[in-house]
Design a protein around this motif. Structure first.
Motif, mmCIF file in Angstrom:
data_model
loop_
_atom_site.group_PDB
_atom_site.id
_atom_site.type_symbol
_atom_site.label_atom_id
_atom_site.label_comp_id
_atom_site.label_asym_id
_atom_site.label_seq_id
_atom_site.Cartn_x
_atom_site.Cartn_y
_atom_site.Cartn_z
ATOM 1 N N HIS A 50 0.856 -1.202 0.000
ATOM 2 C CA HIS A 50 0.000 0.000 0.000
ATOM 3 C C HIS A 50 0.891 1.250 0.000
ATOM 4 O O HIS A 50 0.874 2.033 0.958
ATOM 5 C CB HIS A 50 -0.913 0.010 1.226
ATOM 6 N N THR A 51 1.617 1.451 -1.067
ATOM 7 C CA THR A 51 2.622 2.521 -1.104
ATOM 8 C C THR A 51 2.019 3.907 -0.876
ATOM 9 O O THR A 51 2.504 4.684 -0.047
ATOM 10 C CB THR A 51 3.366 2.516 -2.445
ATOM 11 N N GLY A 52 0.957 4.230 -1.608
ATOM 12 C CA GLY A 52 0.348 5.556 -1.481
ATOM 13 C C GLY A 52 -0.149 5.832 -0.079
ATOM 14 O O GLY A 52 0.100 6.910 0.480
ATOM 15 N N LEU A 53 -0.851 4.876 0.499
ATOM 16 C CA LEU A 53 -1.378 5.045 1.855
ATOM 17 C C LEU A 53 -0.237 5.103 2.865
ATOM 18 O O LEU A 53 -0.299 5.874 3.836
ATOM 19 C CB LEU A 53 -2.326 3.898 2.191
ATOM 20 N N ALA A 54 0.806 4.313 2.634
ATOM 21 C CA ALA A 54 1.950 4.309 3.542
ATOM 22 C C ALA A 54 2.620 5.679 3.557
ATOM 23 O O ALA A 54 3.016 6.176 4.624
ATOM 24 C CB ALA A 54 2.949 3.232 3.124
ATOM 25 N N VAL A 55 2.741 6.300 2.386
ATOM 26 C CA VAL A 55 3.340 7.635 2.311
ATOM 27 C C VAL A 55 2.495 8.641 3.083
ATOM 28 O O VAL A 55 3.016 9.454 3.861
ATOM 29 C CB VAL A 55 3.483 8.082 0.840
ATOM 30 N N LEU A 56 1.189 8.593 2.886
ATOM 31 C CA LEU A 56 0.284 9.521 3.563
ATOM 32 C C LEU A 56 0.359 9.364 5.075
ATOM 33 O O LEU A 56 0.485 10.356 5.807
ATOM 34 C CB LEU A 56 -1.142 9.295 3.082
ATOM 35 N N VAL A 57 0.289 8.124 5.540
ATOM 36 C CA VAL A 57 0.349 7.860 6.983
ATOM 37 C C VAL A 57 1.692 8.294 7.556
ATOM 38 O O VAL A 57 1.760 8.891 8.635
ATOM 39 C CB VAL A 57 0.092 6.365 7.276
ATOM 40 N N PHE A 58 2.752 8.008 6.811
ATOM 41 C CA PHE A 58 4.085 8.374 7.281
ATOM 42 C C PHE A 58 4.218 9.889 7.443
ATOM 43 O O PHE A 58 4.715 10.373 8.468
ATOM 44 C CB PHE A 58 5.152 7.859 6.314
ATOM 45 N N VAL A 59 3.805 10.655 6.432
ATOM 46 C CA VAL A 59 3.925 12.114 6.487
ATOM 47 C C VAL A 59 3.097 12.676 7.639
ATOM 48 O O VAL A 59 3.544 13.581 8.361
ATOM 49 C CB VAL A 59 3.497 12.749 5.148
ATOM 50 N N ILE A 60 1.891 12.144 7.838
ATOM 51 C CA ILE A 60 1.031 12.616 8.930
ATOM 52 C C ILE A 60 1.673 12.307 10.281
ATOM 53 O O ILE A 60 1.692 13.162 11.185
ATOM 54 C CB ILE A 60 -0.365 11.975 8.830
ATOM 55 N N CYS A 61 2.200 11.097 10.429
ATOM 56 C CA CYS A 61 2.845 10.725 11.694
ATOM 57 C C CYS A 61 4.087 11.573 11.950
ATOM 58 O O CYS A 61 4.330 12.011 13.078
ATOM 59 C CB CYS A 61 3.217 9.244 11.679
ATOM 60 N N TYR A 62 4.849 11.804 10.901
ATOM 61 C CA TYR A 62 6.049 12.637 11.035
ATOM 62 C C TYR A 62 5.646 14.052 11.467
ATOM 63 O O TYR A 62 6.251 14.643 12.371
ATOM 64 C CB TYR A 62 6.800 12.685 9.707
ATOM 65 N N ALA A 63 4.613 14.599 10.832
ATOM 66 C CA ALA A 63 4.139 15.938 11.171
ATOM 67 C C ALA A 63 3.670 16.003 12.620
ATOM 68 O O ALA A 63 3.902 16.991 13.321
ATOM 69 C CB ALA A 63 3.013 16.353 10.225
ATOM 70 N N ALA A 64 3.000 14.940 13.089
ATOM 71 C CA ALA A 64 2.527 14.907 14.474
ATOM 72 C C ALA A 64 3.697 14.887 15.446
ATOM 73 O O ALA A 64 3.678 15.565 16.482
ATOM 74 C CB ALA A 64 1.640 13.682 14.689
ATOM 75 N N ILE A 65 4.735 14.126 15.116
ATOM 76 C CA ILE A 65 5.915 14.054 15.982
ATOM 77 C C ILE A 65 6.569 15.426 16.093
ATOM 78 O O ILE A 65 6.923 15.884 17.188
ATOM 79 C CB ILE A 65 6.924 13.018 15.438
ATOM 80 N N VAL A 66 6.714 16.102 14.958
ATOM 81 C CA VAL A 66 7.349 17.426 14.967
ATOM 82 C C VAL A 66 6.425 18.470 15.595
ATOM 83 O O VAL A 66 6.853 19.286 16.412
ATOM 84 C CB VAL A 66 7.719 17.846 13.529
#
Length: 237
Positions: A50-66
């Motif tokens: 699920h490459t597209g969804l993985a990218v979206l989830v990753f960016v959102i999680c990264y943004a939440a961490i920052v």
């Protein structure tokens, strides 16, 4: 600003800080290199399926961490490289970092930035001089705090908000200023497969290696040139 308005602005920041502290405790073991190593097969499998969804989830999680200033931003950057490669992983890492930094900037600006800036403008002394120096050399100072690896990322997100920096300048300087450091750690993450196989841990101090640190210091000097030029002109005149 009245006391009522101050309280209205401060309480959301207090709540945000409490949420961040709680998540930092709850997610401490999950935002670690050990957690990444233990779950690497699952993460790779999901990303491939699920490459597209993985990218979206990753960016959102990264943004939440920052955005919440949680511990684990470095691990997140390594994860971006591990899952997506140096490229386009570096683009996803930068996107998440800029999004999270922007949210934190806006929260701080809405909460205390304008009020604190007005207080500093009304005072005389060292803090006022520092703010005036930043106002006169915003681009140089913004790039400098991004390029210097000794400046904590959350500090570089908060200071511009408290010193009345325009949001557009903040976003541009953040996106461009974090490219060197993010590229270094993303490339380290891209090589984690071999590190995992060897049962070792990545060398996160690589950014202080001469071949990497010296170019970064060169970029810092380049960012300071406008400040040095202004100082020299004032002395000559």
């Amino acid at each position: 600003m009245s006391e009522t308005v101050e309280k209205r602005h401060i309480w959301p920041l207090v709540l945000l800080a409490l949420v961040a502290a709680g998540l930092a405790v709850l997610l401490r073991e999950h935002l670690s290199f050990e957690a990444l190593a233990a779950n690497r097969a699952i993460l790779l499998s999901y990303t491939e399926a699920h490459t597209g969804l993985a990218v979206l989830v990753f960016v959102i999680c990264y943004a939440a961490i920052v955005g919440l200033s949680l511990p684990g931003a470095t691990v997140a950057t390594l994860t971006g490289g591990f899952l997506f490669g140096t490229f386009p992983g570096v683009l996803f890492n930068i996107s998440g970092a800029v999004l999270g930094a922007s949210l934190l900037f806006l929260a701080a600006r809405w909460g205390l930035g304008d009020w604190l800036s007005s207080k500093i403008d009304a005072t005389e002394g060292r803090i006022h001089k520092i703010k005036r120096g930043i106002d006169e050399n915003q681009w140089s100072m913004l790039f400098l705090i991004r390029l210097l690896p000794v400046v904590p990322f959350f500090v570089a997100n908060l200071l511009p908000a408290l010193f009345d920096v325009r949001f557009s300048r903040f976003v541009i300087s953040t996106a461009l200023g974090i490219i060197p450091g993010t590229l270094v750690y993303t490339s380290v993450g891209a090589g984690l497969g071999a590190v995992f196989e060897a049962g070792e841990v990545p060398d996160l101090g690589i950014i202080f290696a001469p071949q990497i640190l010296l170019p970064l210091l060169g970029l810092c000097l380049l960012a300071l040139l406008p400040v040095l030029w202004k100082t020299w002109r004032k002395e000559v005149v």
